[in-house]
Write a protein that holds these residues in place. Structure first.
Motif, PDB file in Angstrom:
ATOM      1  N   PRO A  32       0.813  -1.303   0.068  1.00 59.50           N
ATOM      2  CA  PRO A  32      -0.206   0.094   0.100  1.00 59.50           C
ATOM      3  C   PRO A  32       0.868   1.087  -0.012  1.00 59.50           C
ATOM      4  O   PRO A  32       0.410   2.486  -0.714  1.00 59.50           O
ATOM      5  CB  PRO A  32      -0.808  -0.118   1.276  1.00 59.50           C
ATOM      6  CG  PRO A  32      -0.936  -1.720   1.725  1.00 59.50           C
ATOM      7  CD  PRO A  32       0.429  -2.163   1.130  1.00 59.50           C
ATOM      8  N   GLN A  33       2.094   1.187   0.589  1.00 54.89           N
ATOM      9  CA  GLN A  33       2.912   2.488   0.670  1.00 54.89           C
ATOM     10  C   GLN A  33       3.697   2.808  -0.647  1.00 54.89           C
ATOM     11  O   GLN A  33       4.674   3.602  -0.551  1.00 54.89           O
ATOM     12  CB  GLN A  33       3.883   2.219   2.191  1.00 54.89           C
ATOM     13  CG  GLN A  33       3.045   2.378   3.385  1.00 54.89           C
ATOM     14  CD  GLN A  33       2.696   0.624   3.482  1.00 54.89           C
ATOM     15  OE1 GLN A  33       2.975  -0.167   2.775  1.00 54.89           O
ATOM     16  NE2 GLN A  33       1.790   0.550   4.524  1.00 54.89           N
ATOM     17  N   GLN A  43      -3.080   9.053  -4.202  1.00 55.59           N
ATOM     18  CA  GLN A  43      -4.301   8.359  -3.938  1.00 55.59           C
ATOM     19  C   GLN A  43      -5.295   9.795  -3.889  1.00 55.59           C
ATOM     20  O   GLN A  43      -6.620   9.361  -4.297  1.00 55.59           O
ATOM     21  CB  GLN A  43      -4.195   7.526  -2.734  1.00 55.59           C
ATOM     22  CG  GLN A  43      -3.340   6.370  -2.542  1.00 55.59           C
ATOM     23  CD  GLN A  43      -3.638   5.314  -1.826  1.00 55.59           C
ATOM     24  OE1 GLN A  43      -4.927   4.924  -1.415  1.00 55.59           O
ATOM     25  NE2 GLN A  43      -2.573   4.496  -1.395  1.00 55.59           N
ATOM     26  N   ARG A 134     -11.805   0.953  -6.072  1.00 56.23           N
ATOM     27  CA  ARG A 134     -11.887   1.001  -4.540  1.00 56.23           C
ATOM     28  C   ARG A 134     -12.650   2.269  -4.244  1.00 56.23           C
ATOM     29  O   ARG A 134     -13.805   2.337  -3.632  1.00 56.23           O
ATOM     30  CB  ARG A 134     -10.619   0.919  -3.708  1.00 56.23           C
ATOM     31  CG  ARG A 134     -10.591   0.751  -2.494  1.00 56.23           C
ATOM     32  CD  ARG A 134     -10.638   2.234  -1.687  1.00 56.23           C
ATOM     33  NE  ARG A 134      -9.517   3.132  -2.138  1.00 56.23           N
ATOM     34  CZ  ARG A 134      -8.394   3.153  -1.303  1.00 56.23           C
ATOM     35  NH1 ARG A 134      -8.199   2.643  -0.653  1.00 56.23           N
ATOM     36  NH2 ARG A 134      -7.667   4.245  -2.235  1.00 56.23           N
ATOM     37  N   SER A 144     -14.561  -0.226   1.995  1.00 55.32           N
ATOM     38  CA  SER A 144     -13.050   0.493   1.644  1.00 55.32           C
ATOM     39  C   SER A 144     -12.434  -1.046   2.146  1.00 55.32           C
ATOM     40  O   SER A 144     -12.410  -1.784   2.455  1.00 55.32           O
ATOM     41  CB  SER A 144     -13.003   1.669   2.427  1.00 55.32           C
ATOM     42  OG  SER A 144     -11.714   2.110   1.918  1.00 55.32           O
ATOM     43  N   TRP A 145     -11.032  -0.702   1.438  1.00 53.10           N
ATOM     44  CA  TRP A 145     -10.001  -1.520   1.736  1.00 53.10           C
ATOM     45  C   TRP A 145      -8.622  -0.853   1.240  1.00 53.10           C
ATOM     46  O   TRP A 145      -8.684  -0.169   0.600  1.00 53.10           O
ATOM     47  CB  TRP A 145     -10.139  -2.987   0.774  1.00 53.10           C
ATOM     48  CG  TRP A 145     -10.122  -2.855  -0.689  1.00 53.10           C
ATOM     49  CD1 TRP A 145      -9.061  -2.847  -1.505  1.00 53.10           C
ATOM     50  CD2 TRP A 145     -11.490  -2.427  -1.345  1.00 53.10           C
ATOM     51  NE1 TRP A 145      -9.457  -2.785  -2.847  1.00 53.10           N
ATOM     52  CE2 TRP A 145     -10.983  -2.354  -2.723  1.00 53.10           C
ATOM     53  CE3 TRP A 145     -12.785  -2.498  -1.386  1.00 53.10           C
ATOM     54  CZ2 TRP A 145     -11.802  -2.159  -3.917  1.00 53.10           C
ATOM     55  CZ3 TRP A 145     -13.509  -2.123  -2.347  1.00 53.10           C
ATOM     56  CH2 TRP A 145     -13.350  -2.216  -3.638  1.00 53.10           C
ATOM     57  N   VAL A 146      -7.713  -1.425   2.013  1.00 47.94           N
ATOM     58  CA  VAL A 146      -6.212  -0.725   1.406  1.00 47.94           C
ATOM     59  C   VAL A 146      -5.903  -1.352   0.356  1.00 47.94           C
ATOM     60  O   VAL A 146      -5.863  -2.462   0.200  1.00 47.94           O
ATOM     61  CB  VAL A 146      -5.463  -0.962   2.774  1.00 47.94           C
ATOM     62  CG1 VAL A 146      -4.072  -0.495   2.249  1.00 47.94           C
ATOM     63  CG2 VAL A 146      -6.068  -0.381   4.048  1.00 47.94           C
TER      64      VAL A 146
END
Length: 331
Positions: A32-33, A43, A134, A144-146
């Motif tokens: 994710p990062q 994002q 998303r 929602s999700w990462v």
């Protein structure tokens, strides 16, 4: 006492720690990062443009979600669906599942253009689609999700893959399940991801067969509620009106919720590929019942299955490229 406090802090951190969303791929990890340093506002930019597009046209949420799905099922989540035809490339936009129905390309173009200004050749078109899917879900009221990131873009497309890999509205249950299994997805993913049909539209041509000639014997599909079928026939005639649009979930067409599953249990699923989840397999029937009874359970599984789908064969490391323009490969 100090040891006890340390132990409690450890428990708290464990409770707060997210499930590892680092997905090992052939050339590295998706995590994710990925853009935290190279493009920290990535994002935020994606979200603002998707929000603007969905505010302008609610249907766009379903279109962007579908675009990600139709991309991932062909050669993996590599933005191959976005490529236009050139001398060397035959676009997937021409395939049966995409022709006259895949949409949202201009929204992706707008996001890409904004990101190229912010951080040139950094954020892939494939990651843009994963984030847009998303954000679209959340904007429609869904979970929602990462999103794990770090996908790269393909340098080619596959028209045959698009024609053969994407489940069709008239496929049998077994064919659909096989197409999911070939992507590393199981029956739970199939039922949960089918729940995306809680928003969006379908064309008359995609379900006409059910209304008039389901098995080639000039008889309608009797697993479709007959009063609902009569209603559909008023705008989906035997011939003509191919592009007439119908909401996939007539109860809450613009809201991402579990009404889709409730509709299936009332035999009011619009597409044959939806209704077979109830009529052709006991495991999928039980899952439909669970999600119809528990919206939170559906949301939870949908998020898990979307992360899993977004991890189908991504290009990472030095494979593929970061396209400057999502519609064409770099010169």
């Amino acid at each position: 006492m100090a040891k006890y406090i340390h132990f409690l802090m450890g428990l708290t951190l464990l409770a707060l720690a997210p499930i590892c969303l680092c997905h090992k791929t052939y050339g590295g990890y998706l995590y994710p990062q990925f853009y935290d340093r190279s493009c920290p506002r990535a994002q935020e930019i994606v979200h603002s443009i998707v929000a603007k597009a969905v505010a302008k046209e609610t249907r766009m949420a379903a279109s962007l979600l579908r675009l990600h799905f139709h991309d991932c099922f062909v050669k993996g989540c590599d933005a191959s669906i976005l490529l236009d035809s050139t001398g060397a490339i035959t676009s997937e936009k021409r395939s049966n599942p995409n022709r006259n129905s895949a949409r949202g390309f201009e929204v992706i173009d707008e996001i890409k253009s904004a990101l190229e200004k912010e951080c040139p050749q950094t954020v892939s078109c494939a990651d843009i689609m994963a984030l847009a899917a998303r954000d679209s879900t959340v904007l429609a009221g869904g979970p929602s999700w990462v999103v794990p990131l770090g996908r790269r873009d393909s340098k080619g497309a596959s028209l045959s893959g698009s024609n053969n890999n994407i489940p069709a509205p008239n496929n049998t249950f077994q064919t659909i399940l096989t197409k999911f299994k070939l992507q590393g997805l199981d029956i739970v993913d199939l039922v949960a991801l089918s729940g995306s049909h809680t928003i969006g539209n379908s064309r008359c041509v995609s379900f006409r067969q059910r209304l008039y000639n389901q098995s080639g014997n000039s008889q309608p599909d009797f697993t479709l509620d007959q009063s609902y079928a009569a209603q559909l026939r008023t705008r989906c005639p035997r011939s003509g009106g191919d592009q007439n649009l119908f909401v996939l979930d007539f109860v809450t067409p613009k809201k991402f919720d579990n009404s889709y599953f409730k509709n299936l249990l009332s035999f009011k699923g619009l597409l044959s590929s939806d209704q077979v989840l109830v009529t052709k397999n006991t495991v999928s029937l039980e899952l439909v019942k669970k999600y119809a009874a528990d919206n939170d359970l559906f949301f939870e599984q949908f998020a898990v299955s979307m992360i899993k789908m977004g991890n189908i064969s991504p290009l990472t490391g030095s494979r593929g490229e970061i396209r400057k323009n999502c519609r064409k490969i770099n010169a």
